[in-house]
Design a protein around this motif. Sequence first.
Motif, PDB file in Angstrom:
ATOM      1  N   THR A   1       0.825  -1.214   0.000  1.00 47.79           N
ATOM      2  CA  THR A   1       0.000   0.000   0.000  1.00 47.79           C
ATOM      3  C   THR A   1       0.858   1.262   0.000  1.00 47.79           C
ATOM      4  O   THR A   1       0.376   2.340  -0.324  1.00 47.79           O
ATOM      5  N   ALA A   2       2.138   1.105   0.378  1.00 50.86           N
ATOM      6  CA  ALA A   2       3.039   2.262   0.411  1.00 50.86           C
ATOM      7  C   ALA A   2       3.775   2.454  -0.913  1.00 50.86           C
ATOM      8  O   ALA A   2       4.554   3.393  -1.064  1.00 50.86           O
ATOM      9  N   ALA A   3       3.501   1.560  -1.877  1.00 57.53           N
ATOM     10  CA  ALA A   3       4.320   1.522  -3.106  1.00 57.53           C
ATOM     11  C   ALA A   3       4.376   2.867  -3.828  1.00 57.53           C
ATOM     12  O   ALA A   3       5.457   3.308  -4.219  1.00 57.53           O
ATOM     13  N   THR A   4       3.241   3.538  -3.985  1.00 56.42           N
ATOM     14  CA  THR A   4       3.270   4.773  -4.769  1.00 56.42           C
ATOM     15  C   THR A   4       3.504   6.010  -3.908  1.00 56.42           C
ATOM     16  O   THR A   4       4.318   6.871  -4.252  1.00 56.42           O
ATOM     17  N   SER A   5       2.822   6.097  -2.763  1.00 62.01           N
ATOM     18  CA  SER A   5       2.917   7.319  -1.944  1.00 62.01           C
ATOM     19  C   SER A   5       4.043   7.264  -0.921  1.00 62.01           C
ATOM     20  O   SER A   5       4.391   8.279  -0.319  1.00 62.01           O
ATOM     21  N   GLY A   6       4.569   6.059  -0.667  1.00 62.30           N
ATOM     22  CA  GLY A   6       5.564   5.920   0.395  1.00 62.30           C
ATOM     23  C   GLY A   6       4.928   5.868   1.772  1.00 62.30           C
ATOM     24  O   GLY A   6       5.619   5.825   2.797  1.00 62.30           O
ATOM     25  N   ARG A   7       3.563   5.879   1.815  1.00 59.13           N
ATOM     26  CA  ARG A   7       2.845   5.867   3.099  1.00 59.13           C
ATOM     27  C   ARG A   7       1.972   4.619   3.192  1.00 59.13           C
ATOM     28  O   ARG A   7       1.018   4.478   2.424  1.00 59.13           O
ATOM     29  N   PRO A   8       2.282   3.700   4.110  1.00 54.13           N
ATOM     30  CA  PRO A   8       1.433   2.517   4.244  1.00 54.13           C
ATOM     31  C   PRO A   8       0.011   2.885   4.664  1.00 54.13           C
ATOM     32  O   PRO A   8      -0.179   3.882   5.360  1.00 54.13           O
ATOM     33  N   VAL A   9      -0.945   2.076   4.220  1.00 51.62           N
ATOM     34  CA  VAL A   9      -2.347   2.336   4.570  1.00 51.62           C
ATOM     35  C   VAL A   9      -2.767   1.414   5.713  1.00 51.62           C
ATOM     36  O   VAL A   9      -2.583   0.201   5.639  1.00 51.62           O
ATOM     37  N   ILE A  10      -3.334   2.014   6.749  1.00 47.24           N
ATOM     38  CA  ILE A  10      -3.840   1.254   7.900  1.00 47.24           C
ATOM     39  C   ILE A  10      -5.359   1.369   7.924  1.00 47.24           C
ATOM     40  O   ILE A  10      -5.907   2.466   7.815  1.00 47.24           O
ATOM     41  N   PHE A  11      -6.027   0.219   8.050  1.00 48.32           N
ATOM     42  CA  PHE A  11      -7.484   0.211   8.129  1.00 48.32           C
ATOM     43  C   PHE A  11      -7.896   0.480   9.583  1.00 48.32           C
ATOM     44  O   PHE A  11      -7.614  -0.321  10.460  1.00 48.32           O
ATOM     45  N   GLY A  12      -8.565   1.593   9.827  1.00 50.19           N
ATOM     46  CA  GLY A  12      -9.002   1.939  11.173  1.00 50.19           C
ATOM     47  C   GLY A  12      -7.957   2.753  11.902  1.00 50.19           C
ATOM     48  O   GLY A  12      -7.075   3.341  11.284  1.00 50.19           O
ATOM     49  N   ARG A  13      -8.061   2.741  13.253  1.00 49.60           N
ATOM     50  CA  ARG A  13      -7.149   3.590  14.046  1.00 49.60           C
ATOM     51  C   ARG A  13      -5.757   3.010  14.130  1.00 49.60           C
ATOM     52  O   ARG A  13      -4.785   3.717  14.346  1.00 49.60           O
ATOM     53  N   GLY A  14      -5.660   1.691  14.063  1.00 48.73           N
ATOM     54  CA  GLY A  14      -4.338   1.046  14.091  1.00 48.73           C
ATOM     55  C   GLY A  14      -3.685   1.038  15.450  1.00 48.73           C
ATOM     56  O   GLY A  14      -2.481   0.818  15.562  1.00 48.73           O
ATOM     57  N   ALA A  15      -4.477   1.282  16.505  1.00 50.30           N
ATOM     58  CA  ALA A  15      -3.887   1.385  17.850  1.00 50.30           C
ATOM     59  C   ALA A  15      -4.073   0.105  18.669  1.00 50.30           C
ATOM     60  O   ALA A  15      -3.546   0.001  19.773  1.00 50.30           O
ATOM     61  N   ASN A  16      -4.847  -0.852  18.145  1.00 50.76           N
ATOM     62  CA  ASN A  16      -5.157  -2.083  18.890  1.00 50.76           C
ATOM     63  C   ASN A  16      -3.943  -3.019  18.912  1.00 50.76           C
ATOM     64  O   ASN A  16      -3.418  -3.364  17.853  1.00 50.76           O
ATOM     65  N   PRO A  17      -3.483  -3.472  20.096  1.00 49.60           N
ATOM     66  CA  PRO A  17      -2.337  -4.390  20.110  1.00 49.60           C
ATOM     67  C   PRO A  17      -2.711  -5.781  19.599  1.00 49.60           C
ATOM     68  O   PRO A  17      -3.750  -6.331  19.969  1.00 49.60           O
ATOM     69  N   ILE A  18      -1.851  -6.320  18.727  1.00 47.99           N
ATOM     70  CA  ILE A  18      -2.088  -7.611  18.059  1.00 47.99           C
ATOM     71  C   ILE A  18      -0.803  -8.423  18.173  1.00 47.99           C
ATOM     72  O   ILE A  18       0.294  -7.874  18.075  1.00 47.99           O
ATOM     73  N   ASN A  19      -0.931  -9.723  18.336  1.00 49.15           N
ATOM     74  CA  ASN A  19       0.284 -10.547  18.340  1.00 49.15           C
ATOM     75  C   ASN A  19       0.620 -10.959  16.918  1.00 49.15           C
ATOM     76  O   ASN A  19      -0.223 -11.512  16.205  1.00 49.15           O
TER      77      ASN A  19
END
Length: 290
Positions: free
Chosen positions: A157-175
């Motif tokens: 998702t960062a390929a063109t803009s250099g900025r990865p795309v996160i779905f939602g707030r992205g603050a939830n801890p995940i293993n």
Amino acid sequence: MILIAGGSGRLGTQIVRRLAARGLAVRVLTRDRGRAAHFEQSQVDVVEGDVRDGRTLGAAMVKVTTVVSAIHGFGDIGDVSPASVDRDGNRRLIDAAVAANADVVLMSIVGASATHPMELFRMKHAAEEYLRASGAPWTIVRATAFAEFWLDLLDQTAATSGRPVIFGRGANPINFVSVSDVAELVERAVVDPSTRGATLEIGGPQNLSFNELAAGLQQASKRTATARHVPRAILRLLAAVLRPVQPHRARQIRAAITMDSIDLTFLPTELHRRFPELPITSLAEILAHR
Ligand SMILES: NC(=O)c1ccc[n+]([C@@H]2O[C@H](COP(=O)([O-])OP(=O)(O)OC[C@H]3O[C@@H](n4cnc5c(N)ncnc54)[C@H](OP(=O)(O)O)[C@@H]3O)[C@@H](O)[C@H]2O)c1
């Protein structure tokens, strides 16, 4: 002969290579033999078949002593879904293994349960229950989210803009766990009969939010820009619009919303108490070897 259903996939490829390196005879079950073209012809037997059609599994089962299921129907298109592949397809595979007197090592997911909000987790649970009642000697390996998969997705998702795309707030801890650590555990499960009758849960050493994962990726890629976020309200709208036309995309978006909100943390202490020699790869190590 060890049959690896899903042997063409990200995890399956590593399982196949590890077992073949031990000198064991391995066979890959795939819907399209072109998907297994990355294996040395001499190293691996490849058989075409589809777990959605039990009639295609007969040739794959010849002389098989252990079946590894590393399949899923989560993100595919058409009549491929967690219900048709993870539940019903695994049932067909387990039936075929029982008929061949083979052991089964089933890949599942940490948190799989009958009441989980994500369909994939419910269908994995159904497959686990079917296997436990099947009469086949079994080992279930439950893993948390594969770090390499999510890093690749963020990178794309960062390929063109250099900025990865996160779905939602992205603050939830995940293993997040390294695929190579999971492959090593599955290899162990295949060759170690003491794991029969056990449900082994594997995860990585850290619980990280998507914001932290993306920041680590940006740093390792020497990119300075921050991630972009797609708000949950937009995701909900997109999932509703896509549901009738692209059900697989709608499913992925609903899963992203769930991943942004439910508890997906994990501590892999139990596994490492049992198998202290198993590796536990950190995000820094994964990023360093990409
Ligand atoms: N990715 C994760 O974060 C994660 C987390 C926990 C557990 N897992 C589990 O780990 C396993 C491997 O995941 P992965 O991400 O490495 O998978 P992947 O790279 O997406 O590969 C999926 C595999 O499933 C096979 N497959 C799909 N539908 C099939 C069908 N109808 N008949 C036969 N084979 C079929 C595909 O084979 P062909 O396309 O060659 O037919 C492919 O090899 C899965 O069981 C998954 O549920 C994954």
